[in-house]
Design an enzyme around this catalytic site. Structure first.
Site, PDB file in Angstrom:
ATOM      1  N   ARG A 231      -1.599  55.738  16.821  1.00 50.71           N
ATOM      2  CA  ARG A 231      -2.074  54.414  16.446  1.00 50.71           C
ATOM      3  C   ARG A 231      -2.338  53.584  17.687  1.00 50.71           C
ATOM      4  NH1 ARG A 231      -3.124  56.138  12.169  1.00 50.71           N
ATOM      5  NH2 ARG A 231      -2.514  55.356  10.116  1.00 50.71           N
ATOM      6  N   GLU A 261     -17.241  49.525  13.249  1.00 53.49           N
ATOM      7  CA  GLU A 261     -18.272  49.588  14.300  1.00 53.49           C
ATOM      8  C   GLU A 261     -18.008  48.504  15.333  1.00 53.49           C
ATOM      9  OE1 GLU A 261     -21.983  48.944  12.392  1.00 53.49           O
ATOM     10  OE2 GLU A 261     -21.880  50.802  11.239  1.00 53.49           O
ATOM     11  N   HIS A 276     -11.506  57.690  15.019  1.00 50.62           N
ATOM     12  CA  HIS A 276     -10.367  57.962  14.123  1.00 50.62           C
ATOM     13  C   HIS A 276     -10.656  59.179  13.226  1.00 50.62           C
ATOM     14  CE1 HIS A 276      -6.871  55.934  11.715  1.00 50.62           C
ATOM     15  NE2 HIS A 276      -6.671  57.215  11.907  1.00 50.62           N
TER      16      HIS A 276
HETATM   17  P1  NAD Z   1       6.186  61.659  10.685  1.00 49.91           P
HETATM   18  O1  NAD Z   1       6.836  60.502  10.028  1.00 49.91           O
HETATM   19  O2  NAD Z   1       6.283  62.997  10.080  1.00 49.91           O
HETATM   20  O3  NAD Z   1       6.746  61.766  12.184  1.00 49.91           O
HETATM   21  C1  NAD Z   1       6.917  60.678  13.027  1.00 49.91           C
HETATM   22  C2  NAD Z   1       8.060  61.011  13.963  1.00 49.91           C
HETATM   23  O4  NAD Z   1       8.148  59.986  14.927  1.00 49.91           O
HETATM   24  C3  NAD Z   1       9.416  61.068  13.242  1.00 49.91           C
HETATM   25  O5  NAD Z   1      10.016  62.340  13.429  1.00 49.91           O
HETATM   26  C4  NAD Z   1      10.217  59.959  13.902  1.00 49.91           C
HETATM   27  O6  NAD Z   1      11.579  60.297  14.053  1.00 49.91           O
HETATM   28  C5  NAD Z   1       9.526  59.851  15.239  1.00 49.91           C
HETATM   29  N1  NAD Z   1       9.773  58.595  15.926  1.00 49.91           N
HETATM   30  C6  NAD Z   1       9.968  57.370  15.405  1.00 49.91           C
HETATM   31  N2  NAD Z   1      10.175  56.482  16.395  1.00 49.91           N
HETATM   32  C7  NAD Z   1      10.101  57.173  17.555  1.00 49.91           C
HETATM   33  C8  NAD Z   1      10.220  56.811  18.933  1.00 49.91           C
HETATM   34  N3  NAD Z   1      10.464  55.556  19.300  1.00 49.91           N
HETATM   35  N4  NAD Z   1      10.080  57.771  19.856  1.00 49.91           N
HETATM   36  C9  NAD Z   1       9.833  59.057  19.496  1.00 49.91           C
HETATM   37  N5  NAD Z   1       9.735  59.460  18.217  1.00 49.91           N
HETATM   38  C10 NAD Z   1       9.851  58.520  17.268  1.00 49.91           C
HETATM   39  O7  NAD Z   1       4.669  61.239  10.893  1.00 49.91           O
HETATM   40  P2  NAD Z   1       3.445  62.184  11.252  1.00 49.91           P
HETATM   41  O8  NAD Z   1       2.831  62.691  10.000  1.00 49.91           O
HETATM   42  O9  NAD Z   1       3.824  63.148  12.296  1.00 49.91           O
HETATM   43  O10 NAD Z   1       2.419  61.090  11.821  1.00 49.91           O
HETATM   44  C11 NAD Z   1       2.736  60.312  12.960  1.00 49.91           C
HETATM   45  C12 NAD Z   1       1.744  59.163  13.046  1.00 49.91           C
HETATM   46  O11 NAD Z   1       0.456  59.671  13.353  1.00 49.91           O
HETATM   47  C13 NAD Z   1       1.544  58.402  11.733  1.00 49.91           C
HETATM   48  O12 NAD Z   1       2.510  57.400  11.546  1.00 49.91           O
HETATM   49  C14 NAD Z   1       0.156  57.828  11.879  1.00 49.91           C
HETATM   50  O13 NAD Z   1       0.218  56.540  12.417  1.00 49.91           O
HETATM   51  C15 NAD Z   1      -0.528  58.762  12.858  1.00 49.91           C
HETATM   52  N6  NAD Z   1      -1.585  59.569  12.209  1.00 49.91           N
HETATM   53  C16 NAD Z   1      -2.821  59.515  12.741  1.00 49.91           C
HETATM   54  C17 NAD Z   1      -3.825  60.261  12.164  1.00 49.91           C
HETATM   55  C18 NAD Z   1      -5.213  60.238  12.718  1.00 49.91           C
HETATM   56  O14 NAD Z   1      -6.160  60.454  11.967  1.00 49.91           O
HETATM   57  N7  NAD Z   1      -5.399  60.023  13.980  1.00 49.91           N
HETATM   58  C19 NAD Z   1      -3.575  61.049  11.031  1.00 49.91           C
HETATM   59  C20 NAD Z   1      -2.273  61.105  10.538  1.00 49.91           C
HETATM   60  C21 NAD Z   1      -1.281  60.355  11.149  1.00 49.91           C
HETATM   61  C1  MLT Z   2      -3.214  58.667   8.649  1.00 51.28           C
HETATM   62  O1  MLT Z   2      -2.357  57.869   9.009  1.00 51.28           O
HETATM   63  O2  MLT Z   2      -3.065  59.423   7.688  1.00 51.28           O
HETATM   64  C2  MLT Z   2      -4.482  58.751   9.419  1.00 51.28           C
HETATM   65  O3  MLT Z   2      -4.549  57.859  10.441  1.00 51.28           O
HETATM   66  C3  MLT Z   2      -5.699  58.953   8.617  1.00 51.28           C
HETATM   67  C4  MLT Z   2      -6.526  57.743   8.319  1.00 51.28           C
HETATM   68  O4  MLT Z   2      -6.080  56.620   8.422  1.00 51.28           O
HETATM   69  O5  MLT Z   2      -7.668  57.937   7.917  1.00 51.28           O
END
Ligand code: NAD
Ligand code: MLT
Length: 524
Positions: A231, A261, A276
Site C-alpha cells: 500500500r 488516472e 495497482h
Molecule cells: P495478511 O494479513 O495475510 O498478511 C499481512 C502480514 O503482515 C501478517 O502476517 C502480519 O502479521 C504482518 N504484519 C503486520 N504488521 C507488521 C509489521 N509492522 N511488520 C511486519 N509485518 C507485519 O495479508 P496479505 O494477504 O499478505 O496482504 C498484505 C497486504 O498486501 C494487504 O493488506 C494489502 O494492503 C496488500 N495487497 C496488495 C495487493 C495489490 O494488488 N498490490 C493485493 C493484495 C494485497
Molecule cells: C487487495 O488488497 O486485495 C488488492 O490491493 C487488490 C485491489 O485493491 O484491487
C-alpha cells in the site's frame, strides 16, 4: 430474499453462487455511480466490493446493511470503525488473490534486473543496446520480505528455484514458524542492511504507516531494490528520494494514494510503475469473487465469523473450525430429533479455547436454523435462557490429546420426562472436517459430506447386508462406510454415505427391517 449489491466489475461467479443459493437477489452494476445505486437499493443486506471506497455516508444510506465483503485483502478503503458502530460486519477474502501479487513481485524483480521494458522499447526503435542493457541475476541474492502473511510466504515459496537467501520479518509470527517456511527470521534493520531485494507485504495501518523510514532506507545496500506491492504510505518516499541517487537504489511500485488516472507523486523515484495490478489477474478476480460469496453465505447460514475484520475476534479463528462447529451442531440435532433441549455443553480443545464465544454462534446457528448469526453471543445466551436451556462450557484439559477439537453435548427431555444425552466430537484433519465420535462410538473419523444414513441397532449378523440390499434395490450406491461396534452395549452404528438421498419411505423401511434408530442427514 436478501439483497446483495455488487457495484463493481467482480467476476460473475459471486453473483452466480449467490443466485444458485436461492436466498439472495443480486444486483451487479459496475456502471452506475455508487451513490445512485445505493439510493436505488436502500434495502441492501450486503455489499460486495473491490477497491471502491465505502465511507460513512454509504453505510448510513443503507439502514438494512449487515455486511460488507471486500473481495480482496486490504480493507483500508472501508470505514470499518463506522461500520462497527452501525453493527455492520466487514469481511475480506484472505489469501484469495495472494498468488497474483506474489507473481507480480517476481515479474517486477526480473523485469527490472533484465531491463525488459527499456530493452523492448529500444529494440523496437531499431537500436541495439546490448552493452547498455547488461543485467543482474536474481539467483543466489538475498531477498528480504517484510510481512509473512498470505502474500509474503508465497513470495518466499516462489523464490525457491532461485536459491536465494530469504530473510523475513513479521512481529506476529513465531521464529520457528518462520524457519519452517524456509525463511531466516531477521529484524527490519537486518533486512534493510543485508538484502539485495526488499519486498513489502504488510497492511496499511497506523502501525505500518511510514514503517520504511529514513533510518531503514539509509542502511540499504548500494544498488538494492525496494518493491512496494502492498500500500502507498508504508514507505517514507521523501526519505527514499534522498538516498535514491547516492545509493543507486531501485524502486518498483504498484500503489498510489488513490487508484485513479493522473500524475503520480512517486513518478520521479519509481523505476517501474504499475497501476495497482498485483491482484489484477483473472484467477485472483475469480478466487476473490467466489470466496466473497461463500463467506457471505457461510456467515448468513452457519454463523461463520472467521473472516470478520472489524469485531474483536482474536487472530487465528479459522473458517474450517466455524464450519465444524456448525456441522457438529447440525448433526447432533438431527440425531436427537426435535425434542426439547435442556442442557447444552461444549468443550473446546487445543488452540480453539480462545474462540469459544465465537464458535458458539456457529453452534447456535447449527441447532436453531432461524438463529440470526448477526446477533452477538449475548443474544445467543438470551436465546438459551428464554428456551430454558442451561449452557456449560467445560474447562477441559489438553492431556486427552484431542488436538484442536470440539465436543458438543445436548441433553434432551424425552416424552416420559426422562433425560437423554447426545454427544458428538470432531476436528479438522488435513483441512477436512472429521467427526471423531458420536455418542459411545469413538474413533469414527468420517467426513460429514453429502447424504449420510445413520443407523443405530442392536448388533447381530446380517444387518449391514439387509441395509445394503434395500439400498441396492432402490439403485442407491454406498460411497463410504463406518460400522463401529460397542462390546459393552452390543450396539452398533452404521454410517453410510450414499450417492443419492433415499426416500422417506425407504428410510422407514430400513428402520423397520433392522429395528434401528435411523436418521438421514445431508451435509453441505
Ligand atoms: P495478511 O494479513 O495475510 O498478511 C499481512 C502480514 O503482515 C501478517 O502476517 C502480519 O502479521 C504482518 N504484519 C503486520 N504488521 C507488521 C509489521 N509492522 N511488520 C511486519 N509485518 C507485519 O495479508 P496479505 O494477504 O499478505 O496482504 C498484505 C497486504 O498486501 C494487504 O493488506 C494489502 O494492503 C496488500 N495487497 C496488495 C495487493 C495489490 O494488488 N498490490 C493485493 C493484495 C494485497
Ligand atoms: C487487495 O488488497 O486485495 C488488492 O490491493 C487488490 C485491489 O485493491 O484491487
Amino acid at each position: 430474499m436478501k439483497k446483495v449489491l455488487i457495484p463493481t466489475k467482480l467476476d460473475r461467479v459471486a453473483a452466480e453462487l449467490l443466485a444458485a443459493n436461492g436466498g439472495y437477489e443480486v444486483i451487479q452494476d459496475a456502471k452506475t455511480p455508487l451513490p445512485e445505486l445505493v439510493a436505488a437499493h436502500p434495502d441492501t443486506h450486503a455489499l460486495i466490493v473491490r477497491s471502491e471506497k465505502i465511507q460513512a455516508e454509504t453505510i448510513d444510506a443503507l439502514p438494512q446493511l449487515k455486511v460488507i465483503v471486500r473481495a480482496g485483502a486490504g480493507y483500508d478503503t472501508i470505514d470499518i470503525r463506522h461500520a462497527r458502530v452501525k453493527g455492520v460486519n466487514v469481511m475480506n477474502t484472505p489469501g484469495a488473490n495472494s498468488n497474483g501479487v506474489a507473481e507480480e513481485v517476481i515479474a517486477l524483480i526480473l523485469a527490472d534486473a533484465r531491463h525488459i521494458i527499456r530493452a523492448d522499447r529500444s529494440t523496437r526503435e531499431g537500436k541495439w543496446e546490448k552493452k547498455q542493457l547488461m543485467g543482474r541475476e536474481l539467483t543466489g541474492k538475498t531477498v528480504g520480505i517484510v510481512g509473512l502473511g498470505h502474500i509474503g510466504r508465497l513470495v518466499a515459496k516462489h523464490l525457491k528455484g532461485f536459491d536465494n537467501r530469504i530473510l523475513g520479518y513479521d512481529p506476529l509470527i513465531a521464529s520457528d514458524r518462520v524457519r519452517d517456511m524456509g525463511i531466516e527470521p531477521a529484524t527490519l534493520e537486518e533486512i534493510f542492511s543485508r538484502a539485495d531485494f526488499i519486498t513489502l507485504h504488510v497492511p496499511l495501518m497506523d502501525s505500518t504507516r511510514g514503517l520504511v523510514n529514513e533510518a531503514l532506507i539509509s542502511q540499504m545496500k548500494n544498488g538494492a531494490t525496494l518493491i512496494n506491492c502492498a500500500r502507498y504510505g508504508i514507505i517514507d518516499e521523501d526519505a527514499f528520494r534522498k538516498f535514491k541517487a547516492e545509493k543507486n537504489l531501485r524502486y518498483l511500485n504498484d500503489v498510489y494514494p488513490k487508484d485513479a488516472e493522473g500524475d503520480k507523486p512517486n513518478a520521479d523515484i519509481a523505476d517501474i510503475m504499475m497501476p495497482h495490478l498485483g491482484a489484477n489477474t483473472f484467477e485472483a478476480n475469480f478466487n476473490a469473487a467466489r470466496m466473497a460469496a461463500e463467506e457471505l453465505i457461510d456467515l448468513d447460514v452457519k454463523g461463520d465469523l472467521a473472516c470478520i475484520v472489524n469485531r474483536d475476534i482474536p487472530a487465528g479463528l479459522e473458517r474450517s473450525y466455524s464450519e465444524l462447529a456448525y456441522t457438529l451442531a447440525n448433526l447432533v440435532r438431527q440425531i436427537s430429533g426435535p425434542l426439547p433441549i435442556k442442557l447444552l455443553e461444549t468443550s473446546f480443545y487445543g488452540d480453539l479455547k480462545p474462540f469459544q464465544k465465537w464458535l458458539l454462534v456457529s453452534i447456535l446457528a447449527g441447532i436453531w436454523h432461524d438463529f440470526d448469526p448477526y446477533n452477538d453471543v449475548k443474544a445467543g445466551m438470551k436465546l438459551l435462557e428464554e428456551n430454558g436451556i442451561r449452557y456449560i462450557d467445560r474447562d477441559v484439559s489438553d492431556q486427552k490429546g484431542y488436538g484442536n477439537s470440539i465436543t458438543l453435548d445436548i441433553t434432551v427431555e424425552l416424552p416420559d420426562k426422562s433425560m437423554k444425552l447426545y454427544s458428538v466430537r470432531g476436528t479438522v484433519t488435513e483441512g477436512i472436517q472429521t467427526v471423531s465420535r458420536i455418542d459411545e462410538f469413538d474413533r469414527l473419523y468420517f467426513e460429514p459430506k453429502g447424504v449420510t444414513l445413520f443407523c443405530l441397532y442392536n448388533d447381530r449378523p446380517g444387518v449391514i447386508a439387509t441395509i445394503a440390499r434395500r439400498l441396492a434395490d432402490a439403485g442407491i450406491n454406498i460411497e463410504d462406510m463406518r460400522n463401529p461396534h460397542n462390546v459393552k452395549t452390543h450396539r452398533s452404528l452404521a454410517i453410510l454415505r450414499l450417492n443419492i438421498a433415499p426416500s422417506a419411505n425407504l428410510v422407514a423401511d430400513i428402520k423397520d427391517a433392522v429395528k434401528a434408530d435411523s436418521v438421514i442427514s445431508t451435509f453441505v
